[in-house]
Scaffold this motif. Structure first.
Motif, PDB file in Angstrom:
ATOM      1  N   ASN A 185       2.890 -25.938 -39.003  1.00 52.11           N
ATOM      2  CA  ASN A 185       1.825 -25.701 -38.033  1.00 52.11           C
ATOM      3  C   ASN A 185       0.712 -24.819 -38.583  1.00 52.11           C
ATOM      4  OD1 ASN A 185       3.020 -27.303 -36.097  1.00 52.11           O
ATOM      5  ND2 ASN A 185       4.016 -25.604 -35.038  1.00 52.11           N
TER       6      ASN A 185
ATOM      7  N   ASP B 268       4.129 -17.820 -32.153  1.00 48.05           N
ATOM      8  CA  ASP B 268       2.709 -18.140 -31.988  1.00 48.05           C
ATOM      9  C   ASP B 268       2.290 -19.359 -32.803  1.00 48.05           C
ATOM     10  OD1 ASP B 268       2.425 -16.057 -30.247  1.00 48.05           O
ATOM     11  OD2 ASP B 268       1.661 -14.645 -31.744  1.00 48.05           O
TER      12      ASP B 268
ATOM     13  N   ARG C 109       2.902 -22.152 -30.521  1.00 42.49           N
ATOM     14  CA  ARG C 109       2.246 -22.101 -29.222  1.00 42.49           C
ATOM     15  C   ARG C 109       0.827 -22.653 -29.343  1.00 42.49           C
ATOM     16  NH1 ARG C 109       2.123 -16.845 -25.227  1.00 42.49           N
ATOM     17  NH2 ARG C 109       0.972 -17.823 -23.505  1.00 42.49           N
ATOM     18  N   SER C 110       0.501 -23.629 -28.502  1.00 45.64           N
ATOM     19  CA  SER C 110      -0.780 -24.311 -28.634  1.00 45.64           C
ATOM     20  C   SER C 110      -1.052 -25.131 -27.378  1.00 45.64           C
ATOM     21  CB  SER C 110      -0.752 -25.235 -29.868  1.00 45.64           C
ATOM     22  OG  SER C 110      -1.888 -26.057 -29.927  1.00 45.64           O
ATOM     23  N   THR C 111      -2.271 -25.562 -27.209  1.00 45.00           N
ATOM     24  CA  THR C 111      -2.580 -26.543 -26.171  1.00 45.00           C
ATOM     25  C   THR C 111      -2.250 -27.956 -26.641  1.00 45.00           C
ATOM     26  OG1 THR C 111      -4.858 -26.663 -26.975  1.00 45.00           O
ATOM     27  CG2 THR C 111      -4.404 -25.117 -25.168  1.00 45.00           C
ATOM     28  N   ASP C 112      -1.900 -28.070 -27.924  1.00 44.68           N
ATOM     29  CA  ASP C 112      -1.546 -29.354 -28.522  1.00 44.68           C
ATOM     30  C   ASP C 112      -0.039 -29.566 -28.394  1.00 44.68           C
ATOM     31  OD1 ASP C 112      -1.085 -31.586 -30.041  1.00 44.68           O
ATOM     32  OD2 ASP C 112      -1.980 -30.785 -31.891  1.00 44.68           O
ATOM     33  N   ARG C 113       0.365 -30.537 -27.594  1.00 41.76           N
ATOM     34  CA  ARG C 113       1.794 -30.755 -27.387  1.00 41.76           C
ATOM     35  C   ARG C 113       2.518 -31.199 -28.648  1.00 41.76           C
ATOM     36  NH1 ARG C 113       2.939 -34.639 -22.715  1.00 41.76           N
ATOM     37  NH2 ARG C 113       1.011 -35.618 -23.396  1.00 41.76           N
TER      38      ARG C 113
ATOM     39  N   ARG D  60       2.510 -29.699 -31.331  1.00 39.45           N
ATOM     40  CA  ARG D  60       2.932 -28.513 -32.063  1.00 39.45           C
ATOM     41  C   ARG D  60       4.053 -27.752 -31.368  1.00 39.45           C
ATOM     42  NH1 ARG D  60      -2.210 -25.095 -34.136  1.00 39.45           N
ATOM     43  NH2 ARG D  60      -0.456 -23.712 -34.592  1.00 39.45           N
ATOM     44  N   LEU D  61       4.599 -28.281 -30.275  1.00 37.42           N
ATOM     45  CA  LEU D  61       5.706 -27.582 -29.619  1.00 37.42           C
ATOM     46  C   LEU D  61       6.942 -27.626 -30.512  1.00 37.42           C
ATOM     47  CD1 LEU D  61       7.972 -29.760 -28.347  1.00 37.42           C
ATOM     48  CD2 LEU D  61       6.122 -30.163 -26.730  1.00 37.42           C
TER      49      LEU D  61
END
Length: 425
Positions: free
Chosen positions: A126, A284, A287-291, A293-294
């Protein structure tokens, strides 16, 4: 009637006896035939305060009648939240080092370590550095029996059948006495190639033979990783929860790992649960608004409410009772008795770290597949002891409630084993 049960680490073709245990309390296992065994290895290193501890048993019963299981993807429950806060509060801390701040639940030590590896690779992926995927490991290490954990453990007969599935790792030589600097130099050199992470069992290797190394070496290992921006992973599955004399082994080196795996004693040994703790940067990076990268990992029983309730009770015991005092007393009792075996002609290399002690029976048949280990197991079973030697290494890791009389029985039987097997070699 032949049992349909397939037991772990058991060669059923040898037709060795498999005793049935019907009840347990404290350090004792009660058998169907009326006999009792002293559980000198805490039933594979999990039982800390003693079997069927009333506080933990009561917490399990109460939770089972309230909330048993809940999907943990997008939902939560109070026991999981409380355990996470408790783990963070108890985790190792050191000046100038990031704190362990996030808890990811799983259900076994192997899985907790698998999660740690995936966290490390996900972190670099990531951050846009997917080429950083190599894992460094310590020689003779053991981290579990899943494919990933076998890959980072010592290779041998116990994982030979699955060699085609195992990924390559970089192995750092064990810091045996006199070879500490060679270990550190090898780690320094390997870190220059920018691997993803280095994983160790802190201070003592379990299944690898109860091999002990100094806290100063562990401290320098972590420092080398920090200098080279290599993630440092501590596998505290066995060493955690007081086994080495402190709550976590990393405390003795004054270090905080980037990722730490815990299991076994997290519920006092009553019910399966595991957790992987990580610092804020690891969390962190995912952690993202991009799913996309979960963190893609889960199991159906992640953070099982009943298991978490047991862990809440266990943490309360640690916070409210003098567990470290019990550990110190038990360690002292083990040390005094281990010293009496040091001059026995049948034994060599007595060693101890906290409540863990080991000694080697002198023999020419010392390998993992030697005939000695099953013969020793049978000898100790006849003496009313649950011991499971690693080849010719007899080790103990008893619950913290083990009393002086039980220790006397344990060490008397070990001395008798030395007499018997040296006379019948």
């Amino acid at each position: 009637m032949t049992s349909p049960v397939w037991h772990p680490f058991t060669q059923h073709g040898l037709n060795e006896p498999i005793p049935q245990v019907v009840r347990a309390d404290g350090a004792l296992l009660h058998l169907a035939d009326g006999g009792t065994l002293i559980d000198a290895i805490s039933s594979w290193w999990v039982t800390t305060h003693g079997h069927c501890h009333p506080r933990i048993a009561a917490a399990i019963a109460q939770q089972a009648a309230t909330l048993d299981q809940l999907i943990f993807a997008g939902y939560t429950h109070a026991p999981a939240e409380e355990v996470a806060r408790g783990l963070i509060a108890l985790a190792p801390r050191a000046p100038g080092q990031p704190e362990l701040a996030h808890v990811f639940y799983s259900d076994s030590g192997s899985t907790a370590v698998e999660v740690a590896i995936k966290m490390a690779l996900g972190y670099w992926y990531n951050l846009g550095q997917p080429e950083r995927h190599r894992i460094l490991v310590l020689e003779h290490g053991y981290h579990g029996d899943t494919i990933g954990t076998m890959s980072i453990g010592e290779r041998g007969v116990y994982n030979a059948a699955w060699t085609p599935l195992l990924f390559d790792v970089g192995t750092i030589p064990f810091p045996a006495p006199g070879a500490e600097q060679a270990c550190l130099d090898a780690l320094e050199s390997a870190c220059r190639d920018k691997p993803a992470a280095f994983i160790v069992e802190p201070l003592i290797l379990g299944a690898g033979g109860m091999l002990i190394y100094p806290a100063s070496v562990l401290r320098e290992m972590a420092a080398i990783c920090r200098r080279h921006d290599v993630l440092f992973i501590a596998d505290e599955v066995m060493t955690g929860w007081g086994r080495t004399g402190t709550l976590f082994a990393c405390e003795q080196a004054g270090i905080v790992p980037d990722i730490m795996a815990v299991a076994k004693g997290i519920t006092g040994g009553a019910i399966p649960l595991a957790a992987t703790l990580a610092t804020a940067p690891i969390f962190d990076a995912h952690r993202s608004t991009d799913r996309a990268r979960l963190f893609y990992h889960s199991s159906s029983y992640t953070a099982n409410a009943i298991a978490c309730a047991a862990a809440v009770a266990n943490i309360a015991i640690w916070q409210e009772e003098d567990v470290l005092g019990r550990i110190a007393a038990l360690s002292a009792g083990i040390a005094a008795r281990l010293g009496t075996l040091a001059s026995h002609r049948a034994f060599a290399n007595p060693r101890q770290l906290g409540t863990i002690a080991a000694i080697d029976l002198m023999t020419g048949d010392a390998g993992y597949l030697s005939d000695l280990a099953p013969r020793l197991r049978a000898f100790f079973l006849d003496k009313g002891l649950l011991l499971r030697p690693l080849g010719n290494t007899i080790y103990m890791m008893p619950p913290y409630c083990t009393d002086a009389a039980q220790l006397d029985r344990l060490f008397t039987a070990i001395a008798q084993a030395g007499d018997y097997f040296s006379a019948n070699a």
